[in-house]
Design a protein around this motif. Structure first.
Motif, PDB file in Angstrom:
ATOM      1  N   THR A 168     -29.114 -60.574  23.131  1.00  0.00           N
ATOM      2  CA  THR A 168     -29.626 -59.103  24.127  1.00  0.00           C
ATOM      3  C   THR A 168     -28.943 -59.792  25.319  1.00  0.00           C
ATOM      4  O   THR A 168     -29.087 -58.537  26.113  1.00  0.00           O
ATOM      5  CB  THR A 168     -30.954 -59.104  23.880  1.00  0.00           C
ATOM      6  OG1 THR A 168     -31.388 -60.777  23.735  1.00  0.00           O
ATOM      7  CG2 THR A 168     -31.231 -59.257  22.270  1.00  0.00           C
ATOM      8  N   ALA A 196     -25.733 -58.322  25.662  1.00  0.00           N
ATOM      9  CA  ALA A 196     -25.346 -56.667  24.813  1.00  0.00           C
ATOM     10  C   ALA A 196     -26.409 -55.713  25.980  1.00  0.00           C
ATOM     11  O   ALA A 196     -25.727 -55.133  26.506  1.00  0.00           O
ATOM     12  CB  ALA A 196     -27.194 -56.272  23.715  1.00  0.00           C
ATOM     13  N   GLU A 197     -26.846 -56.278  27.192  1.00  0.00           N
ATOM     14  CA  GLU A 197     -27.512 -55.763  27.894  1.00  0.00           C
ATOM     15  C   GLU A 197     -26.976 -55.499  28.724  1.00  0.00           C
ATOM     16  O   GLU A 197     -26.375 -54.299  29.684  1.00  0.00           O
ATOM     17  CB  GLU A 197     -28.973 -56.289  28.797  1.00  0.00           C
ATOM     18  CG  GLU A 197     -29.516 -55.695  30.029  1.00  0.00           C
ATOM     19  CD  GLU A 197     -29.951 -54.230  29.783  1.00  0.00           C
ATOM     20  OE1 GLU A 197     -29.857 -53.748  30.915  1.00  0.00           O
ATOM     21  OE2 GLU A 197     -29.955 -53.673  28.327  1.00  0.00           O
ATOM     22  N   LYS A 215     -28.650 -59.448  16.949  1.00  0.00           N
ATOM     23  CA  LYS A 215     -27.305 -58.951  18.062  1.00  0.00           C
ATOM     24  C   LYS A 215     -28.133 -60.495  19.697  1.00  0.00           C
ATOM     25  O   LYS A 215     -28.795 -60.661  19.674  1.00  0.00           O
ATOM     26  CB  LYS A 215     -28.019 -58.003  18.851  1.00  0.00           C
ATOM     27  CG  LYS A 215     -27.734 -56.914  20.174  1.00  0.00           C
ATOM     28  CD  LYS A 215     -25.764 -56.914  19.259  1.00  0.00           C
ATOM     29  CE  LYS A 215     -25.505 -55.224  20.160  1.00  0.00           C
ATOM     30  NZ  LYS A 215     -24.504 -55.297  19.763  1.00  0.00           N
ATOM     31  N   ALA A 253     -21.233 -50.198  30.840  1.00  0.00           N
ATOM     32  CA  ALA A 253     -21.212 -48.296  30.587  1.00  0.00           C
ATOM     33  C   ALA A 253     -21.831 -47.927  31.004  1.00  0.00           C
ATOM     34  O   ALA A 253     -21.204 -46.699  31.122  1.00  0.00           O
ATOM     35  CB  ALA A 253     -21.129 -49.081  28.543  1.00  0.00           C
ATOM     36  N   TYR A 254     -22.912 -47.743  31.324  1.00  0.00           N
ATOM     37  CA  TYR A 254     -23.537 -47.056  32.231  1.00  0.00           C
ATOM     38  C   TYR A 254     -22.907 -46.913  34.123  1.00  0.00           C
ATOM     39  O   TYR A 254     -22.629 -45.382  33.453  1.00  0.00           O
ATOM     40  CB  TYR A 254     -25.102 -47.168  32.757  1.00  0.00           C
ATOM     41  CG  TYR A 254     -25.484 -46.321  33.162  1.00  0.00           C
ATOM     42  CD1 TYR A 254     -26.295 -45.294  32.443  1.00  0.00           C
ATOM     43  CD2 TYR A 254     -26.299 -46.667  34.752  1.00  0.00           C
ATOM     44  CE1 TYR A 254     -27.041 -44.275  32.817  1.00  0.00           C
ATOM     45  CE2 TYR A 254     -26.527 -45.662  35.003  1.00  0.00           C
ATOM     46  CZ  TYR A 254     -27.135 -44.858  34.423  1.00  0.00           C
ATOM     47  OH  TYR A 254     -27.832 -43.242  34.942  1.00  0.00           O
ATOM     48  N   LYS A 301     -17.206 -53.315  26.247  1.00  0.00           N
ATOM     49  CA  LYS A 301     -17.262 -54.203  25.568  1.00  0.00           C
ATOM     50  C   LYS A 301     -16.228 -54.825  25.932  1.00  0.00           C
ATOM     51  O   LYS A 301     -16.407 -56.428  25.396  1.00  0.00           O
ATOM     52  CB  LYS A 301     -17.904 -53.635  24.074  1.00  0.00           C
ATOM     53  CG  LYS A 301     -17.837 -54.530  23.042  1.00  0.00           C
ATOM     54  CD  LYS A 301     -17.686 -55.004  21.521  1.00  0.00           C
ATOM     55  CE  LYS A 301     -17.837 -55.907  20.952  1.00  0.00           C
ATOM     56  NZ  LYS A 301     -18.406 -55.719  19.560  1.00  0.00           N
ATOM     57  N   ARG A 340     -24.288 -53.077  28.453  1.00  0.00           N
ATOM     58  CA  ARG A 340     -24.380 -51.799  28.405  1.00  0.00           C
ATOM     59  C   ARG A 340     -24.591 -51.515  30.145  1.00  0.00           C
ATOM     60  O   ARG A 340     -24.439 -50.647  30.144  1.00  0.00           O
ATOM     61  CB  ARG A 340     -26.302 -51.476  28.057  1.00  0.00           C
ATOM     62  CG  ARG A 340     -26.872 -49.623  27.744  1.00  0.00           C
ATOM     63  CD  ARG A 340     -28.454 -50.159  27.460  1.00  0.00           C
ATOM     64  NE  ARG A 340     -29.382 -50.884  28.682  1.00  0.00           N
ATOM     65  CZ  ARG A 340     -29.087 -49.968  30.353  1.00  0.00           C
ATOM     66  NH1 ARG A 340     -29.111 -48.773  30.746  1.00  0.00           N
ATOM     67  NH2 ARG A 340     -29.320 -51.288  31.271  1.00  0.00           N
ATOM     68  N   GLN A 341     -25.009 -52.202  30.876  1.00  0.00           N
ATOM     69  CA  GLN A 341     -24.941 -52.083  31.946  1.00  0.00           C
ATOM     70  C   GLN A 341     -23.827 -51.482  33.500  1.00  0.00           C
ATOM     71  O   GLN A 341     -23.486 -50.622  33.299  1.00  0.00           O
ATOM     72  CB  GLN A 341     -25.891 -53.369  32.983  1.00  0.00           C
ATOM     73  CG  GLN A 341     -27.225 -53.179  33.032  1.00  0.00           C
ATOM     74  CD  GLN A 341     -27.789 -54.716  33.373  1.00  0.00           C
ATOM     75  OE1 GLN A 341     -26.896 -55.598  34.024  1.00  0.00           O
ATOM     76  NE2 GLN A 341     -28.344 -54.507  33.748  1.00  0.00           N
ATOM     77  N   TRP A 381     -18.753 -47.209  26.189  1.00  0.00           N
ATOM     78  CA  TRP A 381     -19.790 -48.953  25.495  1.00  0.00           C
ATOM     79  C   TRP A 381     -18.688 -49.654  24.505  1.00  0.00           C
ATOM     80  O   TRP A 381     -19.018 -50.616  24.705  1.00  0.00           O
ATOM     81  CB  TRP A 381     -20.602 -48.460  24.283  1.00  0.00           C
ATOM     82  CG  TRP A 381     -21.201 -49.656  23.939  1.00  0.00           C
ATOM     83  CD1 TRP A 381     -22.947 -50.106  24.379  1.00  0.00           C
ATOM     84  CD2 TRP A 381     -20.453 -50.516  23.120  1.00  0.00           C
ATOM     85  NE1 TRP A 381     -23.181 -51.788  24.016  1.00  0.00           N
ATOM     86  CE2 TRP A 381     -21.678 -51.243  22.672  1.00  0.00           C
ATOM     87  CE3 TRP A 381     -19.998 -50.677  21.868  1.00  0.00           C
ATOM     88  CZ2 TRP A 381     -21.926 -52.685  22.298  1.00  0.00           C
ATOM     89  CZ3 TRP A 381     -20.190 -51.765  21.137  1.00  0.00           C
ATOM     90  CH2 TRP A 381     -20.864 -52.793  21.022  1.00  0.00           C
ATOM     91  N   ALA A 407     -20.699 -41.600  24.773  1.00  0.00           N
ATOM     92  CA  ALA A 407     -21.844 -42.532  25.374  1.00  0.00           C
ATOM     93  C   ALA A 407     -20.766 -43.990  24.616  1.00  0.00           C
ATOM     94  O   ALA A 407     -20.826 -44.916  24.668  1.00  0.00           O
ATOM     95  CB  ALA A 407     -22.885 -42.495  24.916  1.00  0.00           C
TER      96      ALA A 407
END
Length: 73
Positions: free
Chosen positions: A5, A8-9, A3, A15-16, A37, A12-13, A33, A29
């Motif tokens: 990373t 991916a972070e 992955k 998506a949040y 993405k 994630r940020q 996501w 969730a």
């Protein structure tokens, strides 16, 4: 397969952020996501396409390269 990373972070940020903007709905969730993405994948593909001088026949390759950049190291 490893992955990415950092990416991916970022996903994630994003998506949040989207989740918060929609009032923090429960149980979605994965939906957020996937939206995040997709947004990052579109941006990466578009940036690669622009960097290459906007060739008309390369959109698919840029799309798959962007997907790999998000999913892999």
């Amino acid at each position: 397969m490893h992955k990415n990373t950092v990416m991916a972070e970022r996903v994630r940020q994003t998506a949040y952020f989207l989740w918060e903007q929609d009032g923090c709905p429960e149980g979605q969730a994965m939906d957020y996501w996937l939206k995040a993405k997709g947004a990052h994948q579109r941006q990466l593909a578009y940036d690669r396409w622009l960097a290459e001088g906007t060739p008309p026949d390369r959109s698919s390759s840029h799309w798959y390269a962007a997907e790999n950049a998000i999913d892999n190291k």
